[in-house]
Motif scaffolding. Structure first.
Motif, PDB file in Angstrom:
ATOM      1  N   UNK A  81      -4.462  18.412 -24.492  1.00  0.00           N
ATOM      2  CA  UNK A  81      -5.496  19.052 -23.668  1.00  0.00           C
ATOM      3  C   UNK A  81      -6.568  18.071 -23.210  1.00  0.00           C
ATOM      4  N   UNK A  82      -6.607  16.891 -23.776  1.00  0.00           N
ATOM      5  CA  UNK A  82      -7.588  15.866 -23.408  1.00  0.00           C
ATOM      6  C   UNK A  82      -6.881  14.560 -23.053  1.00  0.00           C
ATOM      7  N   UNK A  83      -5.933  14.644 -22.159  1.00  0.00           N
ATOM      8  CA  UNK A  83      -5.132  13.477 -21.804  1.00  0.00           C
ATOM      9  C   UNK A  83      -6.012  12.289 -21.401  1.00  0.00           C
ATOM     10  N   UNK A  84      -5.618  11.121 -21.844  1.00  0.00           N
ATOM     11  CA  UNK A  84      -6.323   9.884 -21.504  1.00  0.00           C
ATOM     12  C   UNK A  84      -5.721   9.320 -20.226  1.00  0.00           C
ATOM     13  N   UNK A  85      -6.584   8.846 -19.347  1.00  0.00           N
ATOM     14  CA  UNK A  85      -6.155   8.198 -18.115  1.00  0.00           C
ATOM     15  C   UNK A  85      -6.358   6.697 -18.303  1.00  0.00           C
ATOM     16  N   UNK A  86      -5.287   5.932 -18.154  1.00  0.00           N
ATOM     17  CA  UNK A  86      -5.330   4.483 -18.362  1.00  0.00           C
ATOM     18  C   UNK A  86      -5.429   3.747 -17.031  1.00  0.00           C
TER      19      UNK A  86
END
Length: 170
Positions: A92-97
């Motif tokens: 639910x809190x995906x990290x964007x790289x």
């Protein structure tokens, strides 16, 4: 939103990450500043690096709990380090790289100059480059030069908009 800006020392990631956080009105946490706060003298040992990442992870957790946007800035040079952050964030809190790269002559020149927060030199760059594990997951890669920060920020903003659009339409 959690954005992780990563790349080799001297790539320009810290300058970019700080500018991106400002543009996004997000909080910023950088490994160089954390390292300075934690250690009087930095040696870039494995235990030193792990402590810095541990502190960053704690900061990220706090931001997720408070639903605050954060830009994290560090080399994130190993898959197991990135995985810790991905696992902690959860689906639910995906990290964007966003990966920042630069040509080696540019990196060499940048690392030859004294910088406010980082003691990394070309030897540190070479050591981390040898240990570098490429990120296999989808991410944005930006090439840093000495005069393209606005282009990089615009490209990142467009990528983040598209990424958030995909997440909200699912």
């Amino acid at each position: 939103m959690i954005v992780v800006v990563f790349g080799l020392p001297g790539s320009g990631k810290s300058y970019f990450a700080y500018q991106l956080a400002d543009r996004l009105k997000a909080d910023y946490i950088g490994s160089d500043r954390l390292r300075r706060d934690l250690f009087a003298e930095t040696i870039y040992s494995e235990s030193e690096k792990l402590l810095v990442y541990s502190k960053m992870l704690m900061e990220m957790r706090a931001h997720i709990r408070q639903n605050r946007d954060l830009v994290c800035d560090a080399t994130f040079y190993k898959n197991d380090i990135r995985k810790q952050f991905i696992d902690e964030a959860g689906e639910e809190n995906e990290i964007i790289f966003i990966e920042i790269q630069a040509a080696e002559p540019v990196i060499r020149r940048r690392l030859a100059k004294k910088r406010a927060d980082s003691d990394a030199d070309f030897d540190v760059y070479q050591k981390i480059k040898e240990e570098w594990e490429p990120l296999q997951e989808e991410h944005l890669v930006l090439e840093s030069t000495d005069n393209n920060i606005n282009y990089m920020l615009n490209k990142a903003a467009a990528y983040l908009r598209r990424h958030n659009d995909k997440r909200t339409s699912q």
